[in-house]
Design an enzyme around this catalytic site. Structure first.
Site, short mmCIF file in Angstrom:
data_model
loop_
_atom_site.label_atom_id
_atom_site.label_comp_id
_atom_site.label_asym_id
_atom_site.label_seq_id
_atom_site.Cartn_x
_atom_site.Cartn_y
_atom_site.Cartn_z
N CYS A 197 9.93 -5.94 1.60
CA CYS A 197 10.28 -4.56 2.30
C CYS A 197 10.54 -4.97 3.81
O CYS A 197 9.97 -5.13 4.76
CB CYS A 197 9.15 -3.76 1.99
SG CYS A 197 8.90 -2.46 3.20
N CYS A 254 8.58 -2.64 6.25
CA CYS A 254 7.19 -3.23 6.28
C CYS A 254 7.06 -4.14 7.34
O CYS A 254 6.01 -4.21 8.06
CB CYS A 254 6.61 -3.95 4.98
SG CYS A 254 6.63 -2.71 3.63
#
Length: 334
Positions: A90, A93
């Site tokens: 991600c 993230c």
């Protein structure tokens, strides 16, 4: 009805963690390790301690799994726990996690950070209703509180931390923990390396977002992408700030009313899909736009395609929902 999107400091409604909370409140099973018990890595405070000032933990940042979550529920009765649901693939993230870790360290034991790998902990992902990642929530006294979805600038995340600490204090959760074997705070500060600065256009975009100047942030991210088309952090940042800009000053009631009145109105459906994405309802947003693609042509179809591709970057191109939606989009277009 307030304007959307909600301010980052606006704490969203609680998610349903009743099954995990119930499990944590059961008496420990033989051989199990409750917080503060053998094998938990958490040392209980002195008898009679109500603040948890003497509680020690292995780290202020804890890697948590479906199996060890009970320990975190127990710790949240001493200090509030921020829960970061993330994944290795991600992009957003990787922007957010260092900010969460830095702020957790700055609060010096007044808050803990629990990191949950979404790929290996499906029970927690479902319990926190994490429809996209990163998803950030809090635990206060064993009770869950939704916070926000997606990466935010440091100043806005700091505001969220302050809101969580205030909510925790109102609920009598205002203790402090120490890291087992930690050096004095001043010694730690002297030895800490300076955080790596953001690239200039990324920093300029973050600064603009903090001031609510989304147009400038959009231009900064576009400049970063023009200089490096492979800058995935800039691509994801552009998608996120564009979403904020489109929703800025509008109300959820107005957006949903327009979409209900015009089920075939592409612009109205694009707006409500933005609202769905901002609230973490990824499947709803994808389904709404993908259902429309075969029914329109020309500029309207292209607008749907572009918006979906933007969502794919925002959610993460390796997310299973994105993979499925991309396949369905390609089938509809070709």
């Amino acid at each position: 009805m307030t304007n959307v999107p909600p301010t980052p400091s606006g704490l969203r409604g609680a998610v349903d963690l009743s099954s995990l909370v119930d499990r944590a409140q059961r008496p420990p099973q033989p051989g199990g390790a409750a917080a503060g018990g053998p094998g938990s890595g958490v040392a209980a405070g002195a008898p009679g301690s109500e603040t948890g000032a003497d509680l020690t933990v292995p780290s202020l940042v804890l890697d948590v799994t479906d199996q060890t979550f009970q320990d975190v529920l127990q710790l949240s009765t001493i200090v509030p726990v921020i829960v970061d649901i993330w994944a290795e693939w991600c992009g957003p993230c990787k922007q957010l996690s260092p900010i969460l870790e830095q702020l957790t360290a700055e609060y010096d034991g007044r808050v803990l950070l629990a990191k949950v790998d979404a790929d290996t902990n499906p029970q927690l992902v479902q319990a926190f209703q994490a429809q996209s990642i990163p998803t950030v929530a809090a635990l206060i006294g064993g009770r869950p509180l939704g916070l926000f979805v997606g990466a935010l600038p440091e100043a806005q995340v700091r505001d969220v931390y302050e809101q969580v600490l205030a909510a925790a204090a109102e609920n009598g959760v205002s203790g402090r923990v120490t890291v087992d074997g930690a050096a004095p705070a001043d010694a730690v500060e002297q030895g800490e390396p300076e955080p790596e600065p953001l690239p200039p256009h990324h920093q300029a975009a973050y600064d603009a977002i903090e001031q609510g100047d989304y147009a400038t942030a959009i231009q900064e991210y576009k400049t970063a992408i023009a200089q490096d088309p492979h800058d995935q952090m800039a691509v994801a940042g552009l998608a996120q700030v564009s979403l904020l800009d489109r929703l800025n000053g509008r109300t959820a009631d107005d957006i949903r009313a327009a979409a209900a009145a015009g089920p075939s109105d592409v612009h109205a459906q694009l707006a409500v899909a933005d609202l769905d994405i901002s609230g973490g309802h990824v499947d709803d947003a994808f389904g709404r736009l993908l259902d429309l693609v075969p029914t329109v042509f020309g500029d309207e179809r292209e607008a749907l395609r572009v918006r979906l591709v933007e969502y794919f970057e925002l959610i993460g191109t390796e997310d299973p929902r994105v993979v499925a939606a991309r396949r369905r989009l390609a089938s509809a277009l070709y």
